[in-house]
Design a protein around this motif. Structure first.
Motif, PDB file in Angstrom:
ATOM      1  N   LYS A  76     -11.181 -31.702  57.095  1.00  0.00           N
ATOM      2  CA  LYS A  76     -10.003 -31.054  57.668  1.00  0.00           C
ATOM      3  C   LYS A  76      -8.721 -31.574  57.022  1.00  0.00           C
ATOM      4  O   LYS A  76      -7.854 -30.783  56.623  1.00  0.00           O
ATOM      5  CB  LYS A  76      -9.963 -31.289  59.178  1.00  0.00           C
ATOM      6  CG  LYS A  76      -8.771 -30.666  59.869  1.00  0.00           C
ATOM      7  CD  LYS A  76      -8.801 -30.935  61.376  1.00  0.00           C
ATOM      8  CE  LYS A  76      -7.582 -30.327  62.068  1.00  0.00           C
ATOM      9  NZ  LYS A  76      -7.600 -30.609  63.532  1.00  0.00           N
ATOM     10  N   SER A  77      -8.574 -32.900  56.930  1.00  0.00           N
ATOM     11  CA  SER A  77      -7.333 -33.459  56.363  1.00  0.00           C
ATOM     12  C   SER A  77      -7.243 -33.203  54.864  1.00  0.00           C
ATOM     13  O   SER A  77      -6.156 -32.943  54.333  1.00  0.00           O
ATOM     14  CB  SER A  77      -7.225 -34.953  56.669  1.00  0.00           C
ATOM     15  OG  SER A  77      -8.354 -35.660  56.177  1.00  0.00           O
ATOM     16  N   ALA A  78      -8.378 -33.251  54.156  1.00  0.00           N
ATOM     17  CA  ALA A  78      -8.360 -32.935  52.735  1.00  0.00           C
ATOM     18  C   ALA A  78      -7.965 -31.484  52.505  1.00  0.00           C
ATOM     19  O   ALA A  78      -7.187 -31.170  51.598  1.00  0.00           O
ATOM     20  CB  ALA A  78      -9.731 -33.219  52.123  1.00  0.00           C
ATOM     21  N   SER A  79      -8.467 -30.590  53.347  1.00  0.00           N
ATOM     22  CA  SER A  79      -8.136 -29.171  53.220  1.00  0.00           C
ATOM     23  C   SER A  79      -6.663 -28.920  53.518  1.00  0.00           C
ATOM     24  O   SER A  79      -6.022 -28.078  52.876  1.00  0.00           O
ATOM     25  CB  SER A  79      -9.016 -28.340  54.157  1.00  0.00           C
ATOM     26  OG  SER A  79     -10.386 -28.458  53.803  1.00  0.00           O
ATOM     27  N   ALA A  80      -6.118 -29.655  54.498  1.00  0.00           N
ATOM     28  CA  ALA A  80      -4.702 -29.504  54.835  1.00  0.00           C
ATOM     29  C   ALA A  80      -3.823 -29.935  53.669  1.00  0.00           C
ATOM     30  O   ALA A  80      -2.808 -29.298  53.357  1.00  0.00           O
ATOM     31  CB  ALA A  80      -4.364 -30.319  56.083  1.00  0.00           C
ATOM     32  N   LEU A  81      -4.188 -31.023  53.002  1.00  0.00           N
ATOM     33  CA  LEU A  81      -3.440 -31.477  51.830  1.00  0.00           C
ATOM     34  C   LEU A  81      -3.555 -30.458  50.701  1.00  0.00           C
ATOM     35  O   LEU A  81      -2.565 -30.122  50.039  1.00  0.00           O
ATOM     36  CB  LEU A  81      -3.970 -32.837  51.378  1.00  0.00           C
ATOM     37  CG  LEU A  81      -3.286 -33.477  50.169  1.00  0.00           C
ATOM     38  CD1 LEU A  81      -1.831 -33.810  50.477  1.00  0.00           C
ATOM     39  CD2 LEU A  81      -4.035 -34.746  49.732  1.00  0.00           C
ATOM     40  N   HIS A  82      -4.751 -29.954  50.509  1.00  0.00           N
ATOM     41  CA  HIS A  82      -5.003 -28.949  49.472  1.00  0.00           C
ATOM     42  C   HIS A  82      -4.178 -27.693  49.733  1.00  0.00           C
ATOM     43  O   HIS A  82      -3.584 -27.106  48.819  1.00  0.00           O
ATOM     44  CB  HIS A  82      -6.493 -28.638  49.437  1.00  0.00           C
ATOM     45  CG  HIS A  82      -6.930 -27.802  48.283  1.00  0.00           C
ATOM     46  ND1 HIS A  82      -7.204 -26.459  48.397  1.00  0.00           N
ATOM     47  CD2 HIS A  82      -7.124 -28.116  46.970  1.00  0.00           C
ATOM     48  CE1 HIS A  82      -7.569 -25.985  47.223  1.00  0.00           C
ATOM     49  NE2 HIS A  82      -7.530 -26.967  46.335  1.00  0.00           N
ATOM     50  N   SER A  83      -4.099 -27.286  50.995  1.00  0.00           N
ATOM     51  CA  SER A  83      -3.361 -26.072  51.350  1.00  0.00           C
ATOM     52  C   SER A  83      -1.861 -26.234  51.176  1.00  0.00           C
ATOM     53  O   SER A  83      -1.128 -25.240  51.082  1.00  0.00           O
ATOM     54  CB  SER A  83      -3.667 -25.684  52.800  1.00  0.00           C
ATOM     55  OG  SER A  83      -5.041 -25.399  52.963  1.00  0.00           O
ATOM     56  N   ALA A  84      -1.395 -27.495  51.144  1.00  0.00           N
ATOM     57  CA  ALA A  84       0.041 -27.744  50.972  1.00  0.00           C
ATOM     58  C   ALA A  84       0.502 -27.468  49.544  1.00  0.00           C
ATOM     59  O   ALA A  84       1.704 -27.464  49.275  1.00  0.00           O
ATOM     60  CB  ALA A  84       0.368 -29.189  51.358  1.00  0.00           C
ATOM     61  N   ILE A  85      -0.429 -27.246  48.620  1.00  0.00           N
ATOM     62  CA  ILE A  85      -0.074 -26.862  47.252  1.00  0.00           C
ATOM     63  C   ILE A  85       0.291 -25.385  47.279  1.00  0.00           C
ATOM     64  O   ILE A  85      -0.565 -24.520  47.462  1.00  0.00           O
ATOM     65  CB  ILE A  85      -1.245 -27.110  46.287  1.00  0.00           C
ATOM     66  CG1 ILE A  85      -1.672 -28.579  46.345  1.00  0.00           C
ATOM     67  CG2 ILE A  85      -0.862 -26.717  44.860  1.00  0.00           C
ATOM     68  CD1 ILE A  85      -2.964 -28.870  45.587  1.00  0.00           C
TER      69      ILE A  85
END
Length: 381
Positions: free
Chosen positions: A49-58
């Motif tokens: 979840k947190s990795a995906s949130a960081l990824h989505s911030a790109i």
């Protein structure tokens, strides 16, 4: 330790490890904006979840599609897999202290160049152990730099140059004052590892933020802080264990001569009505260097540095204003180190982001806090 790959001329293929507040707000956009230095190829966090949130911030879709996701819920795409990937040159690590130290060590052992967040460790003992381990590794070894961005601020480099040149490198006395108003809804209060029963850093906020300003002071003094005597206090229970330290310190003589200097340090995270006010004064042989950091007079929430040189007699005072640019500067410096364009952790003999300097900052803050715990008894560093 794994053998080092050749130093690349292209932008460094970079992985960002950590998906917290600062990683998302500052590390990620800085890496993405410095395209001549870095190409983001991977992000990692403990959970999907947190990795995906960081990824989505790109925000850029094309860039995002080229960035691989790593997390600990997938054994084939976890941290071990990231560190084993030969397509990654460097890792930027922005993890909570306590977890970060081991990841730094693992990354260096696999031959990755590392840029890690401050403080280098949560205690002086842990900092010494990690820095000594790195120093003892065989050369050539990967580059390891620590993100002490106040040490890299153009304003601080300018102030240090004034001390060395206009002030003849001789410091007579100095003062450092850091006043911050910390409210209970502060986003960093809720992180858990900084303050309260879950704190893993000596002194909580005093260590986490204090290394910034000790780095600034030490960059300008020339000599080393050798002895401290301080008192501590706690006004805000949610900033436990302590939120204030006030002390006197002794500095060893600088290479320019003199007998060393005595000065004062005051750091308060319970400063009502002072959201963010940092000031430093260094009295030299031929004048005084003053550094102030706070909101710009024009408003808008921006913070600026004002550096003033006041010569002996007070006439001919000179003032320059600087914006915040240390974070971008230290990333560029790290890239230069990896590519071999700087050496020995330094840039032009001025900027030093080596783990040794970061360790020294931790030692000073912990000594201040230990002295406070002992009722102001002097502590040697």
């Amino acid at each position: 330790m794994s053998p080092l790959p050749p130093k690349p001329a292209r932008p460094l293929r970079t992985a960002l490890i950590g998906a917290g507040i600062f990683a998302k707000r500052t590390h990620l956009p800085t890496i993405l904006s410095q395209k001549s230095c870095f190409t983001l190829v991977a992000v990692h966090s403990r959970s999907r979840k947190s990795a995906s949130a960081l990824h989505s911030a790109i925000s850029d879709t094309e860039t995002r599609n080229d960035v691989r996701l790593y997390h600990e819920e997938d054994g084939s795409n976890n941290l071990a897999a990231l560190l084993a990937n030969p397509e990654i040159d460097v890792v930027v690590i922005a993890l909570p202290v306590g977890a970060q130290e081991e990841v730094v060590k693992r990354a260096l052992q696999t031959g990755k160049h590392v840029f890690s967040e401050k403080p280098v460790a949560g205690t002086a003992a842990a900092a010494r152990e990690l820095v000594d381990w790195y120093a003892a590794t065989a050369s050539p070894r990967p580059v390891w730099a620590v993100a002490e961005n106040w040490r890299a601020e153009p304003a601080v480099l300018y102030a240090a140059e004034l001390v060395r040149t206009r002030g003849h490198g001789v410091v007579r006395s100095f003062s450092l004052s850091c006043l911050l108003e910390t409210k209970p809804d502060n986003q960093y209060v809720a992180t858990g590892w900084r303050v309260g029963t879950g704190s893993v850093v000596t002194g909580g906020f005093l260590m986490d933020g204090g290394v910034h300003w000790i780095a600034m002071l030490r960059a300008c003094l020339g000599g080393e802080i050798a002895r401290v005597a301080a008192f501590t206090g706690l006004a805000l229970p949610y900033c436990a264990p302590v939120d204030t330290v006030s002390g006197a310190v002794i500095v060893t003589p600088s290479p320019a001569g003199g007998t060393g200097a005595a000065g004062t340090i005051n750091i308060c995270f319970a400063a009502s009505g002072r959201p963010f006010e940092i000031s430093m004064t260094i009295i030299c042989e031929t004048g005084t260097v003053s550094v102030r950091c706070g909101p710009a007079k024009t408003g808008g929430g921006a913070r600026v540095f004002t550096v003033t040189w006041t010569p002996e007699g007070g006439e001919g005072e000179e003032t320059q204003e600087f914006g915040f640019a240390g974070f971008e500067a230290e990333f560029q410096h790290f890239a230069n180190l990896v590519k071999g364009e700087s050496s020995d952790g330094q840039l032009d003999g001025r900027l030093d982001l080596s783990p040794l300097q970061a360790c020294a900052d931790v030692l000073v803050v912990e000594a201040l806090i230990k002295s406070g715990e002992q009722g102001g008894a002097p502590v040697n560093i």
